[in-house]
Design a protein around this motif. Structure first.
Motif, PDB file in Angstrom:
ATOM      1  N   THR A  46       0.829  -1.213   0.000  1.00  0.00           N
ATOM      2  CA  THR A  46       0.000   0.000   0.000  1.00  0.00           C
ATOM      3  C   THR A  46       0.863   1.263   0.000  1.00  0.00           C
ATOM      4  OG1 THR A  46      -0.251   0.134   2.411  1.00  0.00           O
ATOM      5  CG2 THR A  46      -1.908  -1.150   1.192  1.00  0.00           C
ATOM      6  N   HIS A  47       2.114   1.137   0.431  1.00  0.00           N
ATOM      7  CA  HIS A  47       3.049   2.265   0.402  1.00  0.00           C
ATOM      8  C   HIS A  47       3.933   2.222  -0.846  1.00  0.00           C
ATOM      9  CE1 HIS A  47       1.812   2.719   4.579  1.00  0.00           C
ATOM     10  NE2 HIS A  47       2.298   3.944   4.497  1.00  0.00           N
ATOM     11  N   SER A  48       3.555   1.386  -1.820  1.00  0.00           N
ATOM     12  CA  SER A  48       4.290   1.260  -3.091  1.00  0.00           C
ATOM     13  C   SER A  48       5.750   0.884  -2.883  1.00  0.00           C
ATOM     14  CB  SER A  48       4.182   2.547  -3.914  1.00  0.00           C
ATOM     15  OG  SER A  48       2.841   2.815  -4.222  1.00  0.00           O
ATOM     16  N   ILE A  49       5.994   0.029  -1.903  1.00  0.00           N
ATOM     17  CA  ILE A  49       7.344  -0.466  -1.649  1.00  0.00           C
ATOM     18  C   ILE A  49       7.395  -1.930  -2.068  1.00  0.00           C
ATOM     19  CG2 ILE A  49       9.054  -1.001   0.115  1.00  0.00           C
ATOM     20  CD1 ILE A  49       7.905   1.413   1.706  1.00  0.00           C
ATOM     21  N   GLN A  50       8.279  -2.234  -3.011  1.00  0.00           N
ATOM     22  CA  GLN A  50       8.442  -3.604  -3.495  1.00  0.00           C
ATOM     23  C   GLN A  50       9.656  -4.228  -2.819  1.00  0.00           C
ATOM     24  OE1 GLN A  50       6.703  -5.612  -6.102  1.00  0.00           O
ATOM     25  NE2 GLN A  50       7.850  -7.014  -4.827  1.00  0.00           N
ATOM     26  N   LEU A  51       9.452  -5.375  -2.202  1.00  0.00           N
ATOM     27  CA  LEU A  51      10.546  -6.116  -1.590  1.00  0.00           C
ATOM     28  C   LEU A  51      11.129  -7.117  -2.578  1.00  0.00           C
ATOM     29  CD1 LEU A  51       8.993  -6.933   1.907  1.00  0.00           C
ATOM     30  CD2 LEU A  51      10.553  -5.074   1.327  1.00  0.00           C
ATOM     31  N   THR A  52      12.338  -7.564  -2.272  1.00  0.00           N
ATOM     32  CA  THR A  52      12.959  -8.636  -3.033  1.00  0.00           C
ATOM     33  C   THR A  52      12.634  -9.968  -2.354  1.00  0.00           C
ATOM     34  OG1 THR A  52      15.002  -8.638  -1.756  1.00  0.00           O
ATOM     35  CG2 THR A  52      14.883  -7.103  -3.644  1.00  0.00           C
ATOM     36  N   LYS A  53      12.880 -11.057  -3.061  1.00  0.00           N
ATOM     37  CA  LYS A  53      12.677 -12.391  -2.464  1.00  0.00           C
ATOM     38  C   LYS A  53      13.568 -12.568  -1.240  1.00  0.00           C
ATOM     39  CE  LYS A  53      11.226 -14.764  -6.657  1.00  0.00           C
ATOM     40  NZ  LYS A  53      11.486 -15.857  -7.593  1.00  0.00           N
ATOM     41  N   GLN A  54      14.784 -12.063  -1.299  1.00  0.00           N
ATOM     42  CA  GLN A  54      15.713 -12.184  -0.182  1.00  0.00           C
ATOM     43  C   GLN A  54      15.212 -11.408   1.039  1.00  0.00           C
ATOM     44  OE1 GLN A  54      16.655 -11.282  -3.344  1.00  0.00           O
ATOM     45  NE2 GLN A  54      17.592 -13.231  -3.944  1.00  0.00           N
ATOM     46  N   GLN A  55      14.655 -10.231   0.819  1.00  0.00           N
ATOM     47  CA  GLN A  55      14.118  -9.444   1.934  1.00  0.00           C
ATOM     48  C   GLN A  55      12.926 -10.158   2.565  1.00  0.00           C
ATOM     49  OE1 GLN A  55      13.535  -5.851  -0.354  1.00  0.00           O
ATOM     50  NE2 GLN A  55      15.375  -4.884   0.507  1.00  0.00           N
ATOM     51  N   VAL A  56      12.070 -10.730   1.735  1.00  0.00           N
ATOM     52  CA  VAL A  56      10.924 -11.472   2.260  1.00  0.00           C
ATOM     53  C   VAL A  56      11.409 -12.679   3.053  1.00  0.00           C
ATOM     54  CG1 VAL A  56       8.875 -12.836   1.657  1.00  0.00           C
ATOM     55  CG2 VAL A  56       9.309 -10.648   0.510  1.00  0.00           C
ATOM     56  N   GLN A  57      12.436 -13.353   2.573  1.00  0.00           N
ATOM     57  CA  GLN A  57      12.959 -14.512   3.304  1.00  0.00           C
ATOM     58  C   GLN A  57      13.538 -14.095   4.662  1.00  0.00           C
ATOM     59  OE1 GLN A  57      12.398 -17.730   2.709  1.00  0.00           O
ATOM     60  NE2 GLN A  57      11.132 -16.855   1.092  1.00  0.00           N
ATOM     61  N   ALA A  58      14.162 -12.940   4.727  1.00  0.00           N
ATOM     62  CA  ALA A  58      14.665 -12.436   6.011  1.00  0.00           C
ATOM     63  C   ALA A  58      13.503 -12.158   6.965  1.00  0.00           C
ATOM     64  CB  ALA A  58      15.506 -11.177   5.794  1.00  0.00           C
ATOM     65  N   LEU A  59      12.421 -11.604   6.440  1.00  0.00           N
ATOM     66  CA  LEU A  59      11.236 -11.353   7.257  1.00  0.00           C
ATOM     67  C   LEU A  59      10.589 -12.668   7.706  1.00  0.00           C
ATOM     68  CD1 LEU A  59       9.772  -8.381   5.217  1.00  0.00           C
ATOM     69  CD2 LEU A  59      10.690  -8.252   7.555  1.00  0.00           C
ATOM     70  N   VAL A  60      10.570 -13.659   6.829  1.00  0.00           N
ATOM     71  CA  VAL A  60      10.037 -14.979   7.184  1.00  0.00           C
ATOM     72  C   VAL A  60      10.835 -15.552   8.353  1.00  0.00           C
ATOM     73  CG1 VAL A  60       9.806 -17.377   6.390  1.00  0.00           C
ATOM     74  CG2 VAL A  60       9.049 -15.503   4.918  1.00  0.00           C
ATOM     75  N   ALA A  61      12.157 -15.447   8.295  1.00  0.00           N
ATOM     76  CA  ALA A  61      13.010 -15.963   9.369  1.00  0.00           C
ATOM     77  C   ALA A  61      12.750 -15.237  10.683  1.00  0.00           C
ATOM     78  CB  ALA A  61      14.485 -15.853   8.971  1.00  0.00           C
ATOM     79  N   CYS A  62      12.576 -13.932  10.611  1.00  0.00           N
ATOM     80  CA  CYS A  62      12.278 -13.135  11.809  1.00  0.00           C
ATOM     81  C   CYS A  62      10.950 -13.561  12.424  1.00  0.00           C
ATOM     82  CB  CYS A  62      12.257 -11.651  11.446  1.00  0.00           C
ATOM     83  SG  CYS A  62      11.841 -10.552  12.821  1.00  0.00           S
ATOM     84  N   ALA A  63       9.927 -13.698  11.596  1.00  0.00           N
ATOM     85  CA  ALA A  63       8.609 -14.117  12.084  1.00  0.00           C
ATOM     86  C   ALA A  63       8.679 -15.523  12.660  1.00  0.00           C
ATOM     87  CB  ALA A  63       7.583 -14.044  10.957  1.00  0.00           C
ATOM     88  N   ALA A  64       9.409 -16.417  12.004  1.00  0.00           N
ATOM     89  CA  ALA A  64       9.538 -17.796  12.488  1.00  0.00           C
ATOM     90  C   ALA A  64      10.210 -17.834  13.855  1.00  0.00           C
ATOM     91  CB  ALA A  64      10.318 -18.642  11.483  1.00  0.00           C
ATOM     92  N   ASP A  65      11.184 -16.967  14.061  1.00  0.00           N
ATOM     93  CA  ASP A  65      11.882 -16.916  15.346  1.00  0.00           C
ATOM     94  C   ASP A  65      10.927 -16.501  16.472  1.00  0.00           C
ATOM     95  OD1 ASP A  65      14.248 -16.882  17.108  1.00  0.00           O
ATOM     96  OD2 ASP A  65      13.887 -14.713  17.122  1.00  0.00           O
ATOM     97  N   THR A  66      10.178 -15.429  16.271  1.00  0.00           N
ATOM     98  CA  THR A  66       9.264 -14.995  17.337  1.00  0.00           C
ATOM     99  C   THR A  66       8.089 -15.954  17.480  1.00  0.00           C
ATOM    100  OG1 THR A  66       8.261 -13.405  15.808  1.00  0.00           O
ATOM    101  CG2 THR A  66       9.865 -12.537  17.382  1.00  0.00           C
ATOM    102  N   ASP A  67       7.688 -16.599  16.389  1.00  0.00           N
ATOM    103  CA  ASP A  67       6.655 -17.635  16.511  1.00  0.00           C
ATOM    104  C   ASP A  67       7.149 -18.767  17.397  1.00  0.00           C
ATOM    105  OD1 ASP A  67       4.613 -16.483  15.029  1.00  0.00           O
ATOM    106  OD2 ASP A  67       5.098 -17.560  13.185  1.00  0.00           O
ATOM    107  N   LYS A  68       8.361 -19.238  17.119  1.00  0.00           N
ATOM    108  CA  LYS A  68       8.911 -20.389  17.846  1.00  0.00           C
ATOM    109  C   LYS A  68       9.172 -20.073  19.318  1.00  0.00           C
ATOM    110  CE  LYS A  68      12.828 -23.560  17.892  1.00  0.00           C
ATOM    111  NZ  LYS A  68      14.139 -23.867  17.323  1.00  0.00           N
ATOM    112  N   THR A  69       9.750 -18.909  19.578  1.00  0.00           N
ATOM    113  CA  THR A  69      10.160 -18.587  20.947  1.00  0.00           C
ATOM    114  C   THR A  69       9.057 -17.985  21.802  1.00  0.00           C
ATOM    115  OG1 THR A  69      11.018 -16.432  20.273  1.00  0.00           O
ATOM    116  CG2 THR A  69      12.574 -18.279  20.299  1.00  0.00           C
ATOM    117  N   LEU A  70       8.092 -17.314  21.174  1.00  0.00           N
ATOM    118  CA  LEU A  70       7.079 -16.602  21.959  1.00  0.00           C
ATOM    119  C   LEU A  70       5.645 -17.020  21.655  1.00  0.00           C
ATOM    120  CD1 LEU A  70       8.499 -12.961  21.707  1.00  0.00           C
ATOM    121  CD2 LEU A  70       8.558 -14.469  23.698  1.00  0.00           C
ATOM    122  N   LEU A  71       5.224 -16.822  20.428  1.00  0.00           N
ATOM    123  CA  LEU A  71       3.798 -16.940  20.121  1.00  0.00           C
ATOM    124  C   LEU A  71       3.269 -18.365  20.177  1.00  0.00           C
ATOM    125  CD1 LEU A  71       3.621 -14.141  17.490  1.00  0.00           C
ATOM    126  CD2 LEU A  71       2.252 -14.256  19.556  1.00  0.00           C
TER     127      LEU A  71
END
Length: 149
Positions: A46-71
């Protein structure tokens, strides 16, 4: 540029839509996808910002970490309380408290995702984009976008 508070408000506004909730919970429960990451990818679109596949994978890893340790452990605890202790005299108060804490953990995850994304080399994109297509199958992206309207 990216603000955790702005993203939180956006995510809450989008998630209030029951059809959006259904699609996102299906993404989570049936496809193992992270709801906060879906919301962030849409927010960036919605802010017209396009991510790369590598950036999305870094975000996936971050989310997976907080999912595993906290959520995930916290959700398991909340579900066990619901399943085994609903006869507890203070159950309603306890459930409300558990849900409130879970919401704060979701907010923490969103904060971590925004912090990570803020460190990326983000460039505005003039063309029609959908960051969700880098994370979800096309059919789920279409259902999400349709639910938002």
């Amino acid at each position: 540029m990216l603000s955790p508070d702005s993203f939180w408000r956006y995510a809450c506004d989008v998630y209030r839509n029951e059809q959006v909730q259904q699609v996102l919970l299906e993404c989570q429960d049936l496809h193992g996808k992270n709801v906060n990451l879906c919301l962030l990818l849409d927010y960036l679109t919605t802010h017209s910002i396009q991510l790369t596949k590598q950036q999305v994978q870094a975000l996936v890893a971050c989310a997976a970490d907080t999912d595993k340790t906290l959520l995930h452990p916290y959700r398991t605890t909340r579900q066990q309380v619901k399943k085994h202790f609903d006869d507890y005299p203070e159950y309603a108060t306890l459930r409300k408290s558990l849900l409130s804490t879970e919401l704060e953990l979701e907010k923490l995850q969103q904060h971590r995702l925004i912090e990570l994304a803020s460190g990326f080399d983000l460039k505005p994109c003039d063309q029609q984009i959908s960051n969700l297509e880098l994370y979800l199958p096309k059919q789920l992206v279409t259902r999400f976008e349709h639910a938002k309207t």
